[in-house]
Design a protein around this motif. Sequence first.
Motif, PDB file in Angstrom:
ATOM      1  N   GLU B 124      20.052  21.388  10.570  1.00  0.00           N
ATOM      2  CA  GLU B 124      19.861  20.055   9.976  1.00  0.00           C
ATOM      3  C   GLU B 124      19.190  20.164   8.611  1.00  0.00           C
ATOM      4  O   GLU B 124      19.578  19.476   7.666  1.00  0.00           O
ATOM      5  N   ALA B 125      18.204  21.037   8.512  1.00  0.00           N
ATOM      6  CA  ALA B 125      17.469  21.165   7.247  1.00  0.00           C
ATOM      7  C   ALA B 125      18.387  21.585   6.102  1.00  0.00           C
ATOM      8  O   ALA B 125      18.165  21.215   4.956  1.00  0.00           O
ATOM      9  N   VAL B 126      19.426  22.370   6.432  1.00  0.00           N
ATOM     10  CA  VAL B 126      20.356  22.803   5.375  1.00  0.00           C
ATOM     11  C   VAL B 126      21.683  22.040   5.444  1.00  0.00           C
ATOM     12  O   VAL B 126      22.687  22.457   4.863  1.00  0.00           O
ATOM     13  N   GLN B 127      21.674  20.934   6.183  1.00  0.00           N
ATOM     14  CA  GLN B 127      22.799  19.986   6.217  1.00  0.00           C
ATOM     15  C   GLN B 127      24.095  20.597   6.745  1.00  0.00           C
ATOM     16  O   GLN B 127      25.176  20.322   6.225  1.00  0.00           O
ATOM     17  N   VAL B 128      23.989  21.426   7.769  1.00  0.00           N
ATOM     18  CA  VAL B 128      25.221  21.950   8.367  1.00  0.00           C
ATOM     19  C   VAL B 128      25.325  21.585   9.853  1.00  0.00           C
ATOM     20  O   VAL B 128      26.276  21.979  10.514  1.00  0.00           O
ATOM     21  N   ALA B 129      24.365  20.859  10.391  1.00  0.00           N
ATOM     22  CA  ALA B 129      24.365  20.555  11.824  1.00  0.00           C
ATOM     23  C   ALA B 129      25.586  19.712  12.193  1.00  0.00           C
ATOM     24  O   ALA B 129      26.076  18.969  11.354  1.00  0.00           O
ATOM     25  N   PRO B 130      26.105  19.813  13.432  1.00  0.00           N
ATOM     26  CA  PRO B 130      25.585  20.652  14.508  1.00  0.00           C
ATOM     27  C   PRO B 130      25.942  22.123  14.320  1.00  0.00           C
ATOM     28  O   PRO B 130      26.934  22.451  13.672  1.00  0.00           O
ATOM     29  N   ALA B 131      25.124  22.968  14.929  1.00  0.00           N
ATOM     30  CA  ALA B 131      25.292  24.414  14.781  1.00  0.00           C
ATOM     31  C   ALA B 131      26.448  24.892  15.656  1.00  0.00           C
ATOM     32  O   ALA B 131      26.388  24.810  16.873  1.00  0.00           O
ATOM     33  N   ARG B 132      27.517  25.337  15.019  1.00  0.00           N
ATOM     34  CA  ARG B 132      28.703  25.810  15.764  1.00  0.00           C
ATOM     35  C   ARG B 132      29.062  27.224  15.339  1.00  0.00           C
ATOM     36  O   ARG B 132      30.239  27.551  15.223  1.00  0.00           O
ATOM     37  N   PHE B 133      28.074  28.021  15.064  1.00  0.00           N
ATOM     38  CA  PHE B 133      28.312  29.330  14.454  1.00  0.00           C
ATOM     39  C   PHE B 133      29.080  30.296  15.360  1.00  0.00           C
ATOM     40  O   PHE B 133      29.684  31.239  14.886  1.00  0.00           O
ATOM     41  N   GLU B 134      28.996  30.047  16.666  1.00  0.00           N
ATOM     42  CA  GLU B 134      29.642  30.992  17.586  1.00  0.00           C
ATOM     43  C   GLU B 134      30.616  30.276  18.511  1.00  0.00           C
ATOM     44  O   GLU B 134      31.040  30.833  19.521  1.00  0.00           O
ATOM     45  N   ASP B 135      30.964  29.049  18.160  1.00  0.00           N
ATOM     46  CA  ASP B 135      31.755  28.213  19.054  1.00  0.00           C
ATOM     47  C   ASP B 135      33.235  28.239  18.639  1.00  0.00           C
ATOM     48  O   ASP B 135      33.736  27.334  17.980  1.00  0.00           O
ATOM     49  N   ALA B 136      33.919  29.300  19.060  1.00  0.00           N
ATOM     50  CA  ALA B 136      35.323  29.480  18.647  1.00  0.00           C
ATOM     51  C   ALA B 136      36.183  28.303  19.092  1.00  0.00           C
ATOM     52  O   ALA B 136      37.061  27.857  18.345  1.00  0.00           O
ATOM     53  N   ASP B 137      35.927  27.774  20.285  1.00  0.00           N
ATOM     54  CA  ASP B 137      36.751  26.663  20.787  1.00  0.00           C
ATOM     55  C   ASP B 137      36.663  25.458  19.856  1.00  0.00           C
ATOM     56  O   ASP B 137      37.651  24.785  19.597  1.00  0.00           O
ATOM     57  N   TYR B 138      35.468  25.212  19.373  1.00  0.00           N
ATOM     58  CA  TYR B 138      35.272  24.060  18.488  1.00  0.00           C
ATOM     59  C   TYR B 138      36.149  24.190  17.242  1.00  0.00           C
ATOM     60  O   TYR B 138      36.863  23.266  16.856  1.00  0.00           O
ATOM     61  N   TRP B 139      36.121  25.359  16.622  1.00  0.00           N
ATOM     62  CA  TRP B 139      36.866  25.521  15.365  1.00  0.00           C
ATOM     63  C   TRP B 139      38.367  25.567  15.627  1.00  0.00           C
ATOM     64  O   TRP B 139      39.166  25.065  14.835  1.00  0.00           O
ATOM     65  N   ARG B 140      38.761  26.134  16.765  1.00  0.00           N
ATOM     66  CA  ARG B 140      40.180  26.158  17.122  1.00  0.00           C
ATOM     67  C   ARG B 140      40.686  24.733  17.281  1.00  0.00           C
ATOM     68  O   ARG B 140      41.697  24.347  16.694  1.00  0.00           O
ATOM     69  N   GLU B 141      39.949  23.966  18.056  1.00  0.00           N
ATOM     70  CA  GLU B 141      40.370  22.575  18.293  1.00  0.00           C
ATOM     71  C   GLU B 141      40.376  21.759  17.002  1.00  0.00           C
ATOM     72  O   GLU B 141      41.321  21.042  16.717  1.00  0.00           O
ATOM     73  N   HIS B 142      39.315  21.907  16.232  1.00  0.00           N
ATOM     74  CA  HIS B 142      39.173  21.010  15.078  1.00  0.00           C
ATOM     75  C   HIS B 142      39.998  21.431  13.867  1.00  0.00           C
ATOM     76  O   HIS B 142      40.236  20.608  12.980  1.00  0.00           O
ATOM     77  N   THR B 143      40.425  22.680  13.799  1.00  0.00           N
ATOM     78  CA  THR B 143      41.312  23.050  12.697  1.00  0.00           C
ATOM     79  C   THR B 143      42.769  22.917  13.130  1.00  0.00           C
ATOM     80  O   THR B 143      43.661  22.928  12.291  1.00  0.00           O
ATOM     81  N   GLY B 144      42.996  22.803  14.448  1.00  0.00           N
ATOM     82  CA  GLY B 144      44.367  22.703  14.944  1.00  0.00           C
ATOM     83  C   GLY B 144      45.146  23.990  14.777  1.00  0.00           C
ATOM     84  O   GLY B 144      46.374  24.003  14.884  1.00  0.00           O
ATOM     85  N   GLU B 145      44.458  25.079  14.517  1.00  0.00           N
ATOM     86  CA  GLU B 145      45.136  26.373  14.359  1.00  0.00           C
ATOM     87  C   GLU B 145      44.549  27.354  15.369  1.00  0.00           C
ATOM     88  O   GLU B 145      43.363  27.268  15.707  1.00  0.00           O
ATOM     89  N   PRO B 146      45.374  28.312  15.823  1.00  0.00           N
ATOM     90  CA  PRO B 146      44.815  29.306  16.755  1.00  0.00           C
ATOM     91  C   PRO B 146      43.862  30.223  16.014  1.00  0.00           C
ATOM     92  O   PRO B 146      43.867  30.279  14.793  1.00  0.00           O
ATOM     93  N   LEU B 147      43.036  30.941  16.748  1.00  0.00           N
ATOM     94  CA  LEU B 147      42.215  31.987  16.130  1.00  0.00           C
ATOM     95  C   LEU B 147      42.863  33.327  16.435  1.00  0.00           C
ATOM     96  O   LEU B 147      43.608  33.461  17.410  1.00  0.00           O
ATOM     97  N   VAL B 148      42.588  34.306  15.617  1.00  0.00           N
ATOM     98  CA  VAL B 148      43.170  35.630  15.843  1.00  0.00           C
ATOM     99  C   VAL B 148      42.478  36.254  17.051  1.00  0.00           C
ATOM    100  O   VAL B 148      41.247  36.228  17.162  1.00  0.00           O
ATOM    101  N   ASP B 149      43.315  36.772  17.948  1.00  0.00           N
ATOM    102  CA  ASP B 149      42.796  37.447  19.128  1.00  0.00           C
ATOM    103  C   ASP B 149      42.822  38.943  18.815  1.00  0.00           C
ATOM    104  O   ASP B 149      43.893  39.531  18.733  1.00  0.00           O
ATOM    105  N   PHE B 150      41.676  39.536  18.578  1.00  0.00           N
ATOM    106  CA  PHE B 150      41.648  40.938  18.146  1.00  0.00           C
ATOM    107  C   PHE B 150      41.809  41.858  19.355  1.00  0.00           C
ATOM    108  O   PHE B 150      40.902  41.959  20.178  1.00  0.00           O
ATOM    109  N   PRO B 151      42.968  42.536  19.472  1.00  0.00           N
ATOM    110  CA  PRO B 151      43.285  43.206  20.732  1.00  0.00           C
ATOM    111  C   PRO B 151      42.499  44.478  21.004  1.00  0.00           C
ATOM    112  O   PRO B 151      42.412  44.900  22.151  1.00  0.00           O
ATOM    113  N   ALA B 152      41.918  45.099  19.977  1.00  0.00           N
ATOM    114  CA  ALA B 152      41.198  46.347  20.231  1.00  0.00           C
ATOM    115  C   ALA B 152      39.764  46.091  20.687  1.00  0.00           C
ATOM    116  O   ALA B 152      39.041  47.037  21.006  1.00  0.00           O
ATOM    117  N   GLY B 153      39.356  44.836  20.719  1.00  0.00           N
ATOM    118  CA  GLY B 153      38.004  44.513  21.182  1.00  0.00           C
ATOM    119  C   GLY B 153      36.926  45.018  20.244  1.00  0.00           C
ATOM    120  O   GLY B 153      35.781  45.216  20.645  1.00  0.00           O
TER     121      GLY B 153
END
Lengths: 142, 515
Positions: B124-153
């Motif tokens: 909030e202090a840096v005006q980016v809230a809510p914090a979604r830094f590790e929430d892949a589902d959120y960005w997948r849903e909200h960009t409407g694009e898949p994320l790359v699934d890195f197969p080598a782990g």
Amino acid sequence: MTKGAFSGHDSKDRADALRLTRRELLALTLAAGLLRGLPQTASAAQTATEPLLDVVSNRAAAAVLGRAYLVAHPEEADLARLRTLLQERLRTDVSDEASILVRIERQLRNDYIRGDLVEVDGWLLSLTEARLYALAALARAG
Amino acid sequence: MLIDADDLEDGRLLEADLAIIGGGPAGITIARAMAGPRRRVCLIESGGLSPQADTQALYQGENAGIAYPLAGSRLRYLGGTSGHWGGFCRPLDPIDFEVRDWVPHSGWPFGREALDPYYEAASEAVQVAPARFEDADYWREHTGEPLVDFPAGRISNRFFQYSPPTRFGDRYREELRTSPDLTLLLHANVTKIAALPSASAVSHLEIRTLSGRRLQVRAPRYVLAAGGLENPRILLLSNDVMPAGLGNENDVVGRFFMEHPHVSNFADLVVADLRRLPSIYRSRVNVEGRNAQVAYVPTPEVLRRERLLNISFTTGVAGAYHSGDRAGLGPDDTQARSRLDMLEAARRFLADGAGPVDAADPTYAGVWLGIGCACEPVPNPDSRVTLAETTDALGQRQIRLDWRLTEQDRRSFVAHVRSLGRELAAAGVGRLRIKVADDGQWPESVIGGNHHMGTTRMSDDPQRGVVDRDCRVHGLDSLYVAGSSVFPTAGSANPTLNILALAYRLADHLKGLPA
Ligand SMILES: Cc1cc2nc3c(=O)[nH]c(=O)nc-3n(C[C@H](O)[C@H](O)[C@H](O)COP(=O)(O)OP(=O)(O)OC[C@H]3O[C@@H](n4cnc5c(N)ncnc54)[C@H](O)[C@@H]3O)c2cc1C
């Protein structure tokens, strides 16, 4: 003769060494682009590799990378040998056109996952992919 | 209340319940969190409301190691270096807090879970809230694009969220000015933290202005928040009672200076079909008014298995190629030719079907992308800040920075570049070309990220750290440190969001102490 590279006592060593030298020469010639532009000959080996090369969209571009690979691996600058190496890696009949793309794609993916890689002119390539491009280079050279 | 120190009479003593040295993001955040009824806060800032050359010059010093912009990497006025920060925000990764036997001097006294409750407020202090830094589902849903699934782990998707970027001085000035429980003292340079003769606590702060006024501030508690290079300098300069400097009985103050090595132009990526690398991997995408982009971060499994340091990568499109471009290339355009060769050779592996990638543009071959990186360095006691013999306009010794990197840092960087190339190729996204030699030398392009970390590091053991887990200087009851100087390891995330999370945590701790 002093003890050195050719000091081995049987003639097979020497023949291998000479063959290597011929391959090296071929690779260097390829790298220098001297064989580029020669008309392609429809040799038996080359005909057999056609399905493999069908997955290479631009053979001239692939050949550039392939030549760079062969400079570092002159022992593979031999059409029949490369074909065998690829067949072994792909564990499939490389003349079966239908399955070849799927098979190669799967193998490339496995190479990248397992780290079976070579650096070709800086490009980080799967070993199978690099050999495919080498095949394109040799095939173009005729 | 806002006071210019030059408007006060010489020798004046100010009193507060908490005195904070430095009005940058760390100091302002603690001031905002702490000021309230029965908690009078005095925030002491060297600069004014805008930059001034004579104040900024107080940041000059000398380099003994890798060349470093000592004045250019900091700003000395209200808001501190947030006056020109880039706004990249990301939490440190959980593994960054662990003791890793392959990383000398690694390990925080607590895990990431101790900071997790504070990232939302920090965001909030840096005006980016809510914090979604590790929430892949959120960005997948909200960009409407898949994320790359890195197969080598080897790589996982993490997300930078970008602050506008918040200029702390501008954004919070009015709040600071109107807060009834806060005094913001401008043009006030803390020149010394004076300790009691017993050296067990701070007695007061000595302050000077560039025009020659001398003031004192006294409080039961103090927070040093002057930035990662100035925090050790002020402690080292405060040597009346302790000749080696406050908190420096064990010669740790100033050591372990860490930066995130950034290297440019170390690799190229070519991608034929951009549908395989969704937009959030290539540029900032705007979701619900906030900008975000993928950070490619190694998985903890890879870091553990291969005993590597952390790193983060970003990619951005640098140019496009068409098959016809080849004809226009000169003999020196070797890089462009090589990229085009790669795109055209691997076309069938990098795009679906045999037809053109883009039906509307049949000669389109693909794009090349530049890659950015921020590497974790090994905490190194020989990489350090000491005092130079030269002095500033206040007669205070300047800093001497000896920034060093290790071969372990370099090897880890090289290994990760290969790792990224493997993953992107395994996922069918593209092919990567490495442009730096693995020859035992850092590429000449290596620079820092303007992140000053580690110089008052945190450890429960006073032999190994300057502050304890509560950011309190070992052996001194009343002095605390805020900012990235307390980071014992640097991870690969940009520091400021983490500085703020730590600042909120410190504020909670201070609020819990008896008045
Ligand atoms: C070009 C650039 C880009 C950056 N981009 C990013 C980014 O994208 N993401 C990120 O996370 N970080 C970034 N940073 C780093 C970021 O700016 C710092 O992490 C952050 O500002 C640190 O906050 P701080 O409050 O600890 O220190 P500072 O911001 O340095 O503030 C210290 C304050 O203390 C005051 N002060 C110093 N000495 C004294 C004294 N003796 N007496 C009184 N006051 C004093 C100074 O005037 C200043 O106001 C960037 C930095 C630079 C230079």
